[in-house]
Design an enzyme around this catalytic site. Sequence first.
Site, PDB file in Angstrom:
ATOM      1  N   GLU A 251     -10.124 -11.605   2.146  1.00  0.00           N
ATOM      2  CA  GLU A 251      -9.944 -10.159   2.048  1.00  0.00           C
ATOM      3  C   GLU A 251      -9.750  -9.492   3.419  1.00  0.00           C
ATOM      4  O   GLU A 251     -10.539  -9.703   4.338  1.00  0.00           O
ATOM      5  CB  GLU A 251     -11.166  -9.554   1.332  1.00  0.00           C
ATOM      6  CG  GLU A 251     -11.141  -8.046   1.182  1.00  0.00           C
ATOM      7  CD  GLU A 251      -9.934  -7.524   0.418  1.00  0.00           C
ATOM      8  OE1 GLU A 251      -9.614  -8.082  -0.649  1.00  0.00           O
ATOM      9  OE2 GLU A 251      -9.305  -6.565   0.905  1.00  0.00           O
ATOM     10  N   THR A 295      -4.397  -6.748  -2.845  1.00  0.00           N
ATOM     11  CA  THR A 295      -4.737  -8.153  -3.102  1.00  0.00           C
ATOM     12  C   THR A 295      -3.872  -8.737  -4.212  1.00  0.00           C
ATOM     13  O   THR A 295      -3.372  -9.863  -4.103  1.00  0.00           O
ATOM     14  CB  THR A 295      -6.213  -8.296  -3.545  1.00  0.00           C
ATOM     15  OG1 THR A 295      -7.022  -7.533  -2.678  1.00  0.00           O
ATOM     16  CG2 THR A 295      -6.653  -9.742  -3.528  1.00  0.00           C
ATOM     17  N   HIS A 410     -14.076  -5.908   2.934  1.00  0.00           N
ATOM     18  CA  HIS A 410     -13.164  -4.951   2.296  1.00  0.00           C
ATOM     19  C   HIS A 410     -13.499  -3.551   2.793  1.00  0.00           C
ATOM     20  O   HIS A 410     -14.663  -3.241   3.014  1.00  0.00           O
ATOM     21  CB  HIS A 410     -13.349  -5.025   0.772  1.00  0.00           C
ATOM     22  CG  HIS A 410     -12.315  -4.259   0.004  1.00  0.00           C
ATOM     23  ND1 HIS A 410     -12.292  -2.889  -0.057  1.00  0.00           N
ATOM     24  CD2 HIS A 410     -11.254  -4.682  -0.719  1.00  0.00           C
ATOM     25  CE1 HIS A 410     -11.263  -2.498  -0.787  1.00  0.00           C
ATOM     26  NE2 HIS A 410     -10.614  -3.566  -1.199  1.00  0.00           N
ATOM     27  N   ASP A 469      -5.138 -11.652   2.914  1.00  0.00           N
ATOM     28  CA  ASP A 469      -4.325 -11.095   1.814  1.00  0.00           C
ATOM     29  C   ASP A 469      -3.425  -9.944   2.249  1.00  0.00           C
ATOM     30  O   ASP A 469      -2.281  -9.830   1.819  1.00  0.00           O
ATOM     31  CB  ASP A 469      -5.190 -10.722   0.599  1.00  0.00           C
ATOM     32  CG  ASP A 469      -6.248  -9.662   0.874  1.00  0.00           C
ATOM     33  OD1 ASP A 469      -6.466  -9.308   2.057  1.00  0.00           O
ATOM     34  OD2 ASP A 469      -6.866  -9.180  -0.104  1.00  0.00           O
ATOM     35  N   HIS A 470      -3.933  -9.075   3.139  1.00  0.00           N
ATOM     36  CA  HIS A 470      -3.155  -7.901   3.565  1.00  0.00           C
ATOM     37  C   HIS A 470      -3.894  -7.257   4.725  1.00  0.00           C
ATOM     38  O   HIS A 470      -4.982  -7.691   5.074  1.00  0.00           O
ATOM     39  CB  HIS A 470      -2.980  -6.898   2.418  1.00  0.00           C
ATOM     40  CG  HIS A 470      -4.282  -6.573   1.719  1.00  0.00           C
ATOM     41  ND1 HIS A 470      -5.241  -5.765   2.276  1.00  0.00           N
ATOM     42  CD2 HIS A 470      -4.798  -7.004   0.536  1.00  0.00           C
ATOM     43  CE1 HIS A 470      -6.277  -5.683   1.469  1.00  0.00           C
ATOM     44  NE2 HIS A 470      -6.045  -6.439   0.410  1.00  0.00           N
TER      45      HIS A 470
HETATM   46  C1  GP9 Z   1     -10.891  -6.327  -5.811  1.00  0.00           C
HETATM   47  C2  GP9 Z   1     -10.347  -6.960  -4.591  1.00  0.00           C
HETATM   48  C3  GP9 Z   1     -10.005  -5.961  -3.569  1.00  0.00           C
HETATM   49  O1  GP9 Z   1     -10.981  -7.163  -6.907  1.00  0.00           O
HETATM   50  O2  GP9 Z   1      -9.278  -7.734  -4.919  1.00  0.00           O
HETATM   51  O3  GP9 Z   1      -8.917  -5.245  -3.928  1.00  0.00           O
HETATM   52  P1  GP9 Z   1      -7.890  -4.625  -2.879  1.00  0.00           P
HETATM   53  O4  GP9 Z   1      -8.261  -3.182  -2.767  1.00  0.00           O
HETATM   54  O5  GP9 Z   1      -8.025  -5.345  -1.594  1.00  0.00           O
HETATM   55  O6  GP9 Z   1      -6.586  -4.838  -3.509  1.00  0.00           O
HETATM   56 MN    MN Z   2      -7.629  -7.192  -0.700  1.00  0.00          MN
END
Ligand code: GP9
Ligand code: MN
Length: 645
Positions: A251, A295, A410, A469-470
């Site tokens: 994350e 994500t 996150h 992921d980003h």
């Molecule tokens: C929530 C996690 C985070 O299930 O995937 O979400 P995001 O905001 O990073 O897309």
């Molecule tokens: Mn994410």
Amino acid sequence: MQASKFKLPLFIIATVLFGLKTYIVYKYMFNLSIENTMQELILFLNPFVSAYLVFAISVWLKPRRQMKYLRWTILIGTMILYLNLVFYRNFTDFITIPVLFQGNNAADLGSSILSLVHLPDLLLFMDVAVVWFLSKRAASWAVDFSKAGKIAATAVTFLLLTANVVLAEMERPMLFVRAFDREYLVKNIGIFNYHVYDATMTTKTKAQRVLADGSEVQEIETYMRENTTNNEKTDLFGVAEDRNVIFVSVESMQNFVLDEEVNGKEITPFMNDLKESSDTIFFPNFYHQTAQGKTSDSEFIVENSMYPLPRGAVYFTHAANEYNSLPEILNEEDYYTSVYHANNKSFWNRDTMYANLGYDKFFDEQSFEENEENSFGWGLEDKAFFEQSIKYLKEQEQPFYSKFITLTHHFPFELPEEKAHIDKYNSNSKTLNNYMPTARYTDESLKGFFQQLKDAGLYEDSIIVLMGDHYGISDFHNKAMSQFLGTEIDGYQHIQNQRVPFMIHIPGYEGGKQYDKIAGQVDVKPTLMHLLGIEEENDLSFGTNLFADERKGFIAMRDGSFVTDEYIYKGEVCYDRETGEPIETASEQESPCLPFKEKVDKELAYSDSLIYGDLLRFYDFDEGERQTKEEVEEKEKKKEQQNNQ
Ligand code: GP9
Ligand code: MN
């Protein structure tokens, strides 16, 4: 009984009773997580807004019809609410139109329906009874407004609705555009408006799909065969054959923390060592390509080697499309495929999309034990998440492909002080300051995970892939970022900041090295298949195996910016990739970025048409042939019949 002069109109009584009931159901019967007072306020207001919206229409009707209208709408409203409640008791989710028409789901519900209906539920029909009783008594509960009064009553509808939407937007920006989680929609606009939204989305999606006839796919297929899809074999073909794949979606992890310190302490010591390991292949110029689906977009790109959509989350908007996904391909190769993520299963519509993509199992929030010690912020902390996953992982049939999605690092990057290993950063951005200790926390959790894999005897037979992921730090924090990086953040630097960790760890491989070439999330699927020694002649992808010599030469971002070996293009400026200097040309036509720009735009548009038109259904991946609309419809009919049996 003497009729009093002023009687509360029935549509107001209905609004209050029905609104209150809906609120009670939201609050005590659905398990909606409320994090702050604003959310609480919105949750309280929206039932009344929705109720007024429907019942106030009655002022335009003649008194008798008014009564009839209120009777039936309150009954239908209650039924909708109640059906959702029954559905929720089974699926912890809200009804969507596609779900209603999914034979299997309804059947699941059918068999267990008796256990989901409780006697006290009858209380939920009390307001219906009151309204029916009053409406039958006398028409004097009706209102007979003048035209101005009617208009005023309707104007209140719009005012209330606007207030609700504004509050919801403040609480969750871009709620509609991002097509967020269903729970978020219900919490913010209420279950009834949610259904209207869902219906609109479904209609729109359906229309685009219906208009497609498959002729479009030929041009795209030819493009992909010539430019992107690539079956070249290299020395690395099959080096990880028959191994398990443990894919960790990390994350919000960006490259800028790698090999950096805060107050003399490394931010990511584990990943720093890992990328240098002789068993690791590391790509320092690997870019995320996600958009609003965050994500879920990164998951979509990796699973399908396609681009996400420019608006909304494809996981939400096109979850029923036909894909030729990585899990599906692996299933055919006798892999067991699963996902581990300690969040609500419907977040990003994952439950639906995962089933469509062919995952055998989704270990969601309910597979994990959360308590006060091991959860904060977004939920279960990463260390506990990995620890608790091992027991399931050990049970899985091998070889398996298992994706882990971490959560602690996150936004807003909160971490109880006693769990922090390093200091916060010191800048004007609380977000960037907090980012450092949570990055370290996740790094520690990865270290623990590797150890647990070793202890469980799974390590040697697996390959472990780590991918950010980003981005976690948006342009909003540019000032603090430029302080941290020691450089101005212009278009060039913005793109460079979109680099996320991508490393493939192959225990015992010993040939690990750093590949400096440009790479992106679209390349992951063909790259993994290559390492696993899986040949899929007919697969179509926008990415290429990262070890191949022949690659298309650019990494496209969703907003049309891109990276090539020599250039970086962002905000209509073409930068020299090595120096970071803008390349000035007399006209745009002479810009060395132009030929790439045309290709990038074309490729993104192709990916969009594939998704909007659900065009892959016209393609038979076994045979590598196109199918006619009639053939596809015939197949779909058969499938539906099978499902309904
Ligand atoms: C929530 C996690 C985070 O299930 O995937 O979400 P995001 O905001 O990073 O897309
Ligand atoms: Mn994410």
